[in-house]
Scaffold this active site. Structure first.
Site, PDB file in Angstrom:
ATOM      1  CE1 TYR A 215      -7.907  28.401 -45.052  1.00 31.51           C
ATOM      2  CE2 TYR A 215     -10.197  27.863 -45.544  1.00 31.51           C
ATOM      3  CZ  TYR A 215      -8.925  28.185 -45.967  1.00 31.51           C
ATOM      4  OH  TYR A 215      -8.669  28.313 -47.311  1.00 31.51           O
TER       5      TYR A 215
ATOM      6  N   GLY B 186      -9.485  27.748 -55.163  1.00 31.47           N
ATOM      7  CA  GLY B 186      -8.864  27.666 -53.845  1.00 31.47           C
ATOM      8  C   GLY B 186      -9.459  26.536 -53.037  1.00 31.47           C
ATOM      9  CB  CYS B 187      -9.822  26.064 -49.403  1.00 32.99           C
ATOM     10  SG  CYS B 187     -10.613  24.946 -48.234  1.00 32.99           S
ATOM     11  CG  PHE B 188     -12.465  21.227 -51.735  1.00 32.28           C
ATOM     12  CD1 PHE B 188     -12.202  21.243 -50.370  1.00 32.28           C
ATOM     13  CD2 PHE B 188     -12.047  20.113 -52.466  1.00 32.28           C
ATOM     14  CE1 PHE B 188     -11.547  20.188 -49.743  1.00 32.28           C
ATOM     15  CE2 PHE B 188     -11.395  19.043 -51.847  1.00 32.28           C
ATOM     16  CZ  PHE B 188     -11.147  19.094 -50.479  1.00 32.28           C
ATOM     17  CD1 TRP B 189     -13.346  21.993 -47.044  1.00 25.60           C
ATOM     18  CD2 TRP B 189     -12.230  23.314 -45.614  1.00 25.60           C
ATOM     19  NE1 TRP B 189     -12.446  21.206 -46.356  1.00 25.60           N
ATOM     20  CE2 TRP B 189     -11.758  21.981 -45.483  1.00 25.60           C
ATOM     21  CE3 TRP B 189     -11.682  24.316 -44.819  1.00 25.60           C
ATOM     22  CZ2 TRP B 189     -10.742  21.647 -44.564  1.00 25.60           C
ATOM     23  CZ3 TRP B 189     -10.688  23.978 -43.911  1.00 25.60           C
ATOM     24  CH2 TRP B 189     -10.226  22.655 -43.792  1.00 25.60           C
TER      25      TRP B 189
END
Length: 213
Positions: free
Chosen positions: A191, A45-48
């Site tokens: 987020y 998913g989102c790499f953050w």
């Protein structure tokens, strides 16, 4: 940048927290290593959030957010976001095998960093660029990953079958500078608050021996 309603933020946080169950240790043979440096590449998913999780794992010396699966010419955030480049948002994890094994990194990846039962999405983010994937650079990594996925599926560790893609690493392209260490620089981003900070809490709870500030 990601702009979503508060409802979607809350939904995302709820969904990702479901993947933080206690998982069994890998029960197969561990590959021997005489090197003090090794690299693993994961997409979840989102790499953050995935980046932030591994930055807090003992034995990990560096984590870089980037793109894997497509061409160098399309390894740009806006293009990857279209879902048509073949890339997945990924993280390159550099670690010391004397301090932490590849199998233990896999355990953290499956238990905390993301939900491996979601196909081409992760929480509020949808599209193949957010797929669950392990990109192996050696046959040993492939063998361990295959064996651990089989072990988890046979143990019914998750309510649904693991859909994580297992593919050879053919190139890692570092993401733009503003994506690197994103959580640490944007802890108040909604987020991050609803989707990623809970992952750090889960890491600290599920793997206290691995946790580092």
């Amino acid at each position: 940048m990601r702009v979503k309603s508060l409802f979607v933020f809350l939904l995302g946080g709820f969904l990702t927290s479901a993947s933080a169950a206690a998982l069994p240790d890998y029960n197969g043979p561990q590959p021997a290593s005489s090197s003090s440096k090794a690299v693993a590449v994961f997409a979840g998913g989102c790499f953050w959030g995935v980046d932030a999780v591994f930055k807090h794992v003992k034995g990990v010396t560096e984590v870089v957010s980037g793109y894997v699966g497509g061409k160098a010419s399309t390894a740009h955030y806006e293009m990857v976001g279209s879902g048509r480049t073949g890339h997945a948002e990924s993280v390159e994890v550099v670690y010391d095998p004397a301090q932490i094994s590849y199998a233990k990194l896999l355990q953290v990846f499956f238990a905390v960093a993301h939900d491996p039962t979601q196909l081409n999405r992760q929480g509020p983010d949808e599209g193949p660029q957010y797929r669950s994937a392990i990109f192996y650079s050696t046959e040993e990594q492939k063998r361990v990953a295959e064996a651990y996925i089989q072990q988890l599926n046979e143990a019914h560790a998750f309510k649904h079958k693991i859909v994580t893609e297992l593919a050879p690493l053919e190139g890692f392209f570092a993401a733009e500078a503003y994506h690197q260490n994103y959580l640490a620089h944007n802890r108040d981003n909604p987020y991050i608050v609803y989707n990623d900070l809970p992952k750090l809490d889960h890491l600290k709870k599920e793997f206290p021996d691995l946790w580092r500030k």
